[in-house]
Design a protein around this motif. Structure first.
Motif, PDB file in Angstrom:
ATOM      1  N   PRO A  40       0.653  -1.326  -0.032  1.00  0.00           N
ATOM      2  CA  PRO A  40       0.088   0.123   0.108  1.00  0.00           C
ATOM      3  C   PRO A  40       1.067   1.302   0.018  1.00  0.00           C
ATOM      4  O   PRO A  40       0.333   2.412  -0.555  1.00  0.00           O
ATOM      5  CB  PRO A  40      -0.926  -0.097   1.334  1.00  0.00           C
ATOM      6  N   GLU A  41       1.990   1.258   0.217  1.00  0.00           N
ATOM      7  CA  GLU A  41       2.790   2.277   0.433  1.00  0.00           C
ATOM      8  C   GLU A  41       4.396   2.303   0.070  1.00  0.00           C
ATOM      9  O   GLU A  41       5.007   1.058   0.218  1.00  0.00           O
ATOM     10  CB  GLU A  41       3.053   2.702   2.133  1.00  0.00           C
ATOM     11  N   ILE A  42       4.775   3.170  -0.386  1.00  0.00           N
ATOM     12  CA  ILE A  42       6.398   3.142  -0.871  1.00  0.00           C
ATOM     13  C   ILE A  42       7.060   2.666   0.136  1.00  0.00           C
ATOM     14  O   ILE A  42       8.233   1.871  -0.050  1.00  0.00           O
ATOM     15  CB  ILE A  42       6.746   4.508  -1.549  1.00  0.00           C
ATOM     16  N   ASP A  98      -6.507   2.139   2.208  1.00  0.00           N
ATOM     17  CA  ASP A  98      -6.976   3.325   1.284  1.00  0.00           C
ATOM     18  C   ASP A  98      -5.946   3.579   0.081  1.00  0.00           C
ATOM     19  O   ASP A  98      -6.158   4.084  -0.843  1.00  0.00           O
ATOM     20  CB  ASP A  98      -6.931   4.552   1.864  1.00  0.00           C
ATOM     21  N   GLY A  99      -4.779   3.235   0.240  1.00  0.00           N
ATOM     22  CA  GLY A  99      -3.579   3.386  -0.577  1.00  0.00           C
ATOM     23  C   GLY A  99      -3.839   2.549  -2.059  1.00  0.00           C
ATOM     24  O   GLY A  99      -3.414   2.860  -3.146  1.00  0.00           O
ATOM     25  N   TYR A 100      -4.816   1.670  -1.963  1.00  0.00           N
ATOM     26  CA  TYR A 100      -5.345   0.756  -3.363  1.00  0.00           C
ATOM     27  C   TYR A 100      -6.353   1.431  -4.041  1.00  0.00           C
ATOM     28  O   TYR A 100      -6.961   1.168  -5.062  1.00  0.00           O
ATOM     29  CB  TYR A 100      -5.744  -0.289  -3.001  1.00  0.00           C
ATOM     30  N   TYR A 101      -6.992   2.864  -3.389  1.00  0.00           N
ATOM     31  CA  TYR A 101      -7.903   3.637  -4.123  1.00  0.00           C
ATOM     32  C   TYR A 101      -7.220   4.923  -4.579  1.00  0.00           C
ATOM     33  O   TYR A 101      -6.498   5.742  -3.838  1.00  0.00           O
ATOM     34  CB  TYR A 101      -9.023   3.843  -3.260  1.00  0.00           C
ATOM     35  N   ASN A 102      -7.195   5.178  -5.995  1.00  0.00           N
ATOM     36  CA  ASN A 102      -6.711   6.202  -6.458  1.00  0.00           C
ATOM     37  C   ASN A 102      -7.906   7.469  -6.098  1.00  0.00           C
ATOM     38  O   ASN A 102      -8.605   7.671  -7.213  1.00  0.00           O
ATOM     39  CB  ASN A 102      -6.283   6.287  -7.906  1.00  0.00           C
ATOM     40  N   ASN A 103      -7.528   8.313  -5.197  1.00  0.00           N
ATOM     41  CA  ASN A 103      -8.552   9.264  -5.056  1.00  0.00           C
ATOM     42  C   ASN A 103      -8.150  10.615  -5.778  1.00  0.00           C
ATOM     43  O   ASN A 103      -8.242  11.825  -5.286  1.00  0.00           O
ATOM     44  CB  ASN A 103      -8.476   9.510  -3.557  1.00  0.00           C
ATOM     45  N   PRO A 158       3.629   0.146  -5.157  1.00  0.00           N
ATOM     46  CA  PRO A 158       2.317   0.628  -4.871  1.00  0.00           C
ATOM     47  C   PRO A 158       1.341   0.533  -6.066  1.00  0.00           C
ATOM     48  O   PRO A 158       1.737   0.236  -7.095  1.00  0.00           O
ATOM     49  CB  PRO A 158       2.392   2.091  -4.200  1.00  0.00           C
ATOM     50  N   ARG A 159       0.276   1.059  -5.870  1.00  0.00           N
ATOM     51  CA  ARG A 159      -0.862   0.835  -6.917  1.00  0.00           C
ATOM     52  C   ARG A 159      -0.568   1.188  -8.188  1.00  0.00           C
ATOM     53  O   ARG A 159      -0.658   0.411  -9.096  1.00  0.00           O
ATOM     54  CB  ARG A 159      -2.264   1.628  -6.436  1.00  0.00           C
ATOM     55  N   SER A 160       0.199   2.108  -8.434  1.00  0.00           N
ATOM     56  CA  SER A 160       0.848   2.525  -9.992  1.00  0.00           C
ATOM     57  C   SER A 160       1.497   1.325 -10.619  1.00  0.00           C
ATOM     58  O   SER A 160       1.588   1.217 -11.883  1.00  0.00           O
ATOM     59  CB  SER A 160       1.666   3.821  -9.992  1.00  0.00           C
ATOM     60  N   ALA A 161       2.139   0.511  -9.733  1.00  0.00           N
ATOM     61  CA  ALA A 161       2.916  -0.580 -10.363  1.00  0.00           C
ATOM     62  C   ALA A 161       1.822  -1.601 -10.943  1.00  0.00           C
ATOM     63  O   ALA A 161       2.104  -2.185 -12.118  1.00  0.00           O
ATOM     64  CB  ALA A 161       3.812  -1.486  -9.297  1.00  0.00           C
ATOM     65  N   TYR A 191       8.792  -0.271  -8.661  1.00  0.00           N
ATOM     66  CA  TYR A 191       8.367   0.658  -9.493  1.00  0.00           C
ATOM     67  C   TYR A 191       7.530   1.518  -8.736  1.00  0.00           C
ATOM     68  O   TYR A 191       6.662   1.335  -8.157  1.00  0.00           O
ATOM     69  CB  TYR A 191       7.504   0.138 -10.775  1.00  0.00           C
ATOM     70  N   HIS A 192       7.755   2.826  -8.441  1.00  0.00           N
ATOM     71  CA  HIS A 192       6.921   3.999  -7.753  1.00  0.00           C
ATOM     72  C   HIS A 192       7.150   5.308  -8.295  1.00  0.00           C
ATOM     73  O   HIS A 192       8.104   5.674  -8.966  1.00  0.00           O
ATOM     74  CB  HIS A 192       7.195   3.735  -6.238  1.00  0.00           C
ATOM     75  N   SER A 193       6.098   6.285  -8.010  1.00  0.00           N
ATOM     76  CA  SER A 193       5.916   7.648  -8.383  1.00  0.00           C
ATOM     77  C   SER A 193       6.926   8.470  -8.006  1.00  0.00           C
ATOM     78  O   SER A 193       7.298   9.535  -8.672  1.00  0.00           O
ATOM     79  CB  SER A 193       4.729   8.018  -7.674  1.00  0.00           C
ATOM     80  N   TYR A 194       7.972   8.124  -6.901  1.00  0.00           N
ATOM     81  CA  TYR A 194       8.991   8.836  -6.404  1.00  0.00           C
ATOM     82  C   TYR A 194      10.317   8.577  -7.452  1.00  0.00           C
ATOM     83  O   TYR A 194      11.214   9.250  -7.008  1.00  0.00           O
ATOM     84  CB  TYR A 194       9.218   8.976  -4.958  1.00  0.00           C
ATOM     85  N   GLN A 195      10.262   7.778  -8.305  1.00  0.00           N
ATOM     86  CA  GLN A 195      11.462   7.263  -9.000  1.00  0.00           C
ATOM     87  C   GLN A 195      11.747   8.447 -10.029  1.00  0.00           C
ATOM     88  O   GLN A 195      10.490   9.077 -10.504  1.00  0.00           O
ATOM     89  CB  GLN A 195      11.505   6.088  -9.635  1.00  0.00           C
TER      90      GLN A 195
END
Ligand code: ADP
Ligand code: ZN
Ligand code: ZN
Length: 775
Positions: free
Chosen positions: A311-313, A384-389, A362-365, A335-339
């Motif tokens: 759920p979290e980086i 909640d990390g699996y829901y893209n809000n 996390p979810r973006s992967a 793979y994550h968004s902070y790369q």
């Protein structure tokens, strides 16, 4: 051929038809004219004729009411972008179905399947495809200058493909240098380590030994360099040697784990069951779920690749370490968004080519088109990390539901819908009944109606327990919510006013001196006496982390007190800093929000104090009780990971089911109850809830617009119930007034379509979500 194309960056959930002479693969990127503009798109279906495409129910549901269908004159696809598809059919099928049923804009799902700046790092090449046609591989840009280049492509004389321009890999050293811990865990805890040093130690505690280059790469995000390793070597904590050898202290780590009978039985069932089943692995924190995932992975890896979602980086590192411990030879990537963009493209390219065995992220992967996936693990799947809000709104459960791949969902407190599917037999249900080795903590309820308070938020009893915990050289975690909302509560029995329609607490509005429901908009007069016990009522503004922290400082002067909440911790790096500080023993006490439940594996936590849970349970949100229950169980699960711990819950409502079931750690019991309740009220997972919000500088226009939406929905018979329209709890944001509406329905597809029509009529700020985390 006729092609159905999803348009990039379009928020409408529609497909559009184009023709082309070329044979374009499903999933390929193309350029088309869309609303008079050159636009990128994705081919999602193709056929000989429009009629045939319309016969496909799935595709035709995206095509309805398009003028183009009647006019018959279709535009041509202008250009193929890649000449190859990166997105396979199973994935396209998953996206289409999730989009159809939950109205996720289809083009956007494809957009997020490509890393940002993808085209900067991927180059189009041309090479000969025929022995009769000899020429050196060249860039497409060059090839385009040849006059007959289009003919060459059309005749199949050349092959066009896209590839990643990777840097030449560094030559490997002749011999790998390996590092080992040379002390046992119990000796290591005696050292004061910096956060970087303890990151290395934590990694090695799980893996025991690793090639130096590999550990540096795995801990790249933590900015670990060779210096850190040398420092640890100088302290005598680790050793560096050439080649693999076993560490002298290895017995202390328990080299080979054998699954328990319970675990083996579950493993057998998951591996035996036919390919693409979905599984729920339900078991308390520390019950050995991860051990099971890893063993299922062993089988899956013989067949293809594995995606491991967290759920979290901040949880990726410990996951990598555990995977590597079990499978040292595996090709593993994160793979994550902070790369950086180039890093993302590099990993993405490897994944697509089949050069990665296990992808963690996390979810973006989930959107990385990993080649040949055979297993997807969703750890802590309730999170909640699996829901893209934010746009595009999506819940990964809904996308996975339609992907033909084996999925294991794991949690101590599952997503309610997953639990329901598992109970019904739609998913396979596996239960790990207890914690591995340590018992779950004892939970005590502190009844605030009777207990003396030491400060406004801390009872005398909790204060005494904290003192004792400090004396035992253990850490106390004090859990509370970040901010309060005002409500009116009885000082004696804890009673507060709820909405008759929605079963949520009413919010007190100072300006109007009224109580108001933020779901259906109904109002109630304020009364000064409690209808239950006739005592006087007061306005409760809630506690919040800051206030609790202040009170703890007065109670425990000289003790070091940390705080974990979103205000202080706004990046994964900061979260890591605090976690390391905790591991290093820098705090006696920590206050925190739900954030403290995530990935906190600190053995020295002896006590969990839960200060102000009532307000969270009664937060004006239908999902609040369930979410609070999940949080409580997870928070309590943080205590005593090595020795049995203790938890204290302060409450005015000791008979509230959330408190009763959470203190008994009876997750199944609470879930059964919640399911019954929701069935009666037609809430998810028994019906879907569509949330619409509209904002405008004029409150009047905002209100009228949302009324118009409600009116259109009332005209259909697709709704079970409409809640609202009402003001959003945060009514005015950036000088715009916000109104909202909730629609309970069995046909979210239709409802969202109606809303989309209204959206087209009234431009402005809209939010439309199906089953948002908060209702
Ligand atoms: P969960 O994923 O449910 O939180 P873990 O798989 O992390 O649980 O297990 C909790 C702890 O118990 C870990 O330290 C793990 O190594 C250990 N453990 C789990 N199963 C076994 C086993 N069969 N043999 C030895 N240790 C185990
Ligand atoms: Zn009362
Ligand atoms: Zn209401």
């Amino acid at each position: 051929m006729v092609y159905a194309v999803a348009i990039s960056e379009l928020s409408e959930n529609k497909l559009f038809l184009y023709t082309s002479q070329e044979n374009i693969d499903l999933g390929e990127r193309v350029t088309v004219n869309f609303r008079k503009k050159k636009t990128a798109g994705y081919v999602v279906a193709k056929s000989e004729s429009v009629r045939q495409l319309l016969e496909d129910d799935l595709i035709s549901s995206f095509l309805e009411d398009q003028e183009i269908l009647s006019s018959g004159q279709l535009d041509k696809i202008l250009e193929r972008t890649d000449f190859v598809s990166f997105i396979d059919q199973a994935r396209i099928y998953g996206y289409l179905n999730a989009s159809k049923n939950y109205q996720y804009p289809i083009g956007r799902l494809f957009d997020i399947s490509f890393p940002p700046s993808f085209d900067k790092y991927f180059t189009l090449y041309v090479e000969s495809a025929s022995p009769l046609f000899k020429f050196e591989k060249m860039k497409f840009e060059e090839f385009k200058k040849i006059s007959k280049h289009k003919e060459y492509i059309a005749n199949g004389l050349v092959r066009v493909y896209r590839d990643f321009e990777s840097k030449v890999p560094r030559p490997r050293k002749d011999k790998d240098e390996y590092i080992f811990l040379s002390l046992s865990p119990s000796e290591i805890v005696k050292f004061k380590l910096t956060s970087k040093q303890s990151a290395v130690v934590n990694y090695l505690l799980i893996r025991r030994s690793a090639p130096i280059d590999e550990i540096l790469k795995d801990l790249e995000d933590a900015k670990i360099d060779r210096n850190v390793i040398v420092q640890l070597k100088n302290k005598g904590i680790l050793k560096i040697s050439e080649g693999l050898e076993t560490s002298e202290t290895s017995e202390e780590f328990g080299t080979q784990k054998r699954l328990t009978d319970e675990q083996s039985e579950i493993l057998r069932k998951i591996v035996d069951s036919f390919e693409n089943q979905k599984h729920l692995l339900f078991g308390p924190t520390g019950s050995g779920k991860t051990e099971v995932y890893l063993e299922v992975m062993r089988t899956a890896l013989n067949l293809g690749s594995v995606l491991y979602l967290v759920p979290e980086i901040s949880l990726t590192e410990q996951t990598i370490a555990r995977i590597k411990e079990k499978f040292p030879e595996i090709r593993l990537a994160v793979y994550h968004s902070y790369q950086t963009d180039s890093k993302k493209v590099e990993i993405w390219a490897k994944a697509v080519k089949g050069e990665i065995d296990v992808l963690v992220g996390p979810r973006s992967a989930l959107f990385v088109p990993l080649k040949n996936p055979k297993l997807i693990i969703v750890d802590e799947e309730h999170d909640d990390g699996y829901y893209n809000n934010s746009e595009p709104y999506y819940d990964i459960h809904k996308i996975l539901q339609y992907m033909p791949v084996k999925v294991i969902y794991g949690s101590a407190t599952p997503h309610l819908e997953t639990y329901k599917y598992a109970k019904e037999g739609t998913y396979n249900f596996h239960v790990l009944s207890k914690r591995f080795n340590v018992e779950l903590p004892d939970v005590e309820i502190v009844d605030l109606r009777k207990e003396k308070m030491a400060t406004p938020s801390i009872s005398a009893k909790l204060r005494d327990e904290i003192l004792e915990t400090i004396n035992n050289d253990k850490i106390s975690l004090i859990f509370t919510r970040r901010k309060g909302f005002s409500r009116v509560q009885c000082a004696v029995c804890g009673y507060f006013v709820k909405c008759d329609n929605c079963d949520v607490a009413l919010t007190y509005h100072v300006d109007k001196e009224k109580l108001k429901c933020h779901i259906c908009g109904s109002e109630k007069e304020l009364s000064n006496t409690c209808p239950v016990c006739s005592s006087s009522m007061f306005v409760d503004k809630g506690t919040g982390t800051e206030k609790v922290e202040r009170e703890l400082r007065t109670l425990f002067p000289g003790k070091s007190i940390g705080r974990i909440d979103a205000e202080i911790i706004d990046t994964p790096a900061k979260m890591k800093e605090v976690l390391e500080a905790l591991r290093e023993g820098k705090f006696d006490l920590v206050t925190g929000t739900k954030m403290i439940t995530k990935g906190l594996d600190i053995y020295r936590i002896g006590l969990i104090g839960i200060v102000d849970i009532d307000a969270l349970i009664n937060y004006p949100d239908v999902n609040a009780p369930l979410r609070t229950f999940q949080t409580l169980v997870q928070v309590i699960g943080r205590a005593g990971r090595k020795e049995k711990g203790k938890a204290l819950i302060q409450t005015y409502n000791p008979e509230n089911p959330v408190i009763v079931y959470a203190s008994a750690q009876d997750v199944a019991g609470y879930y059964e109850r919640e399911l019954l309740l929701r069935k009666e009220l037609n809430y998810p997972p028994f019906a879907d809830v569509v949330h619409v919000m509209y904002a405008n500088q004029s409150a009047e226009i905002a209100s009228e617009t949302i009324d118009a939406v409600a009116e259109e929905i009332y005209k259909t018979d697709e709704f079970i119930d409409i809640l609202g329209p009402s003001e959003h709890p945060i009514f005015k944001v950036q000088n715009k007034f916000r109104y909202q509406l909730f629609v309970k329905t069995h046909n979210p597809e239709k409802i969202v379509r109606i809303i989309s029509q209204e959206k087209a009529k009234y431009p402005g700020d809209w939010i439309v979500r199906v089953n948002p985390p908060e209702i």
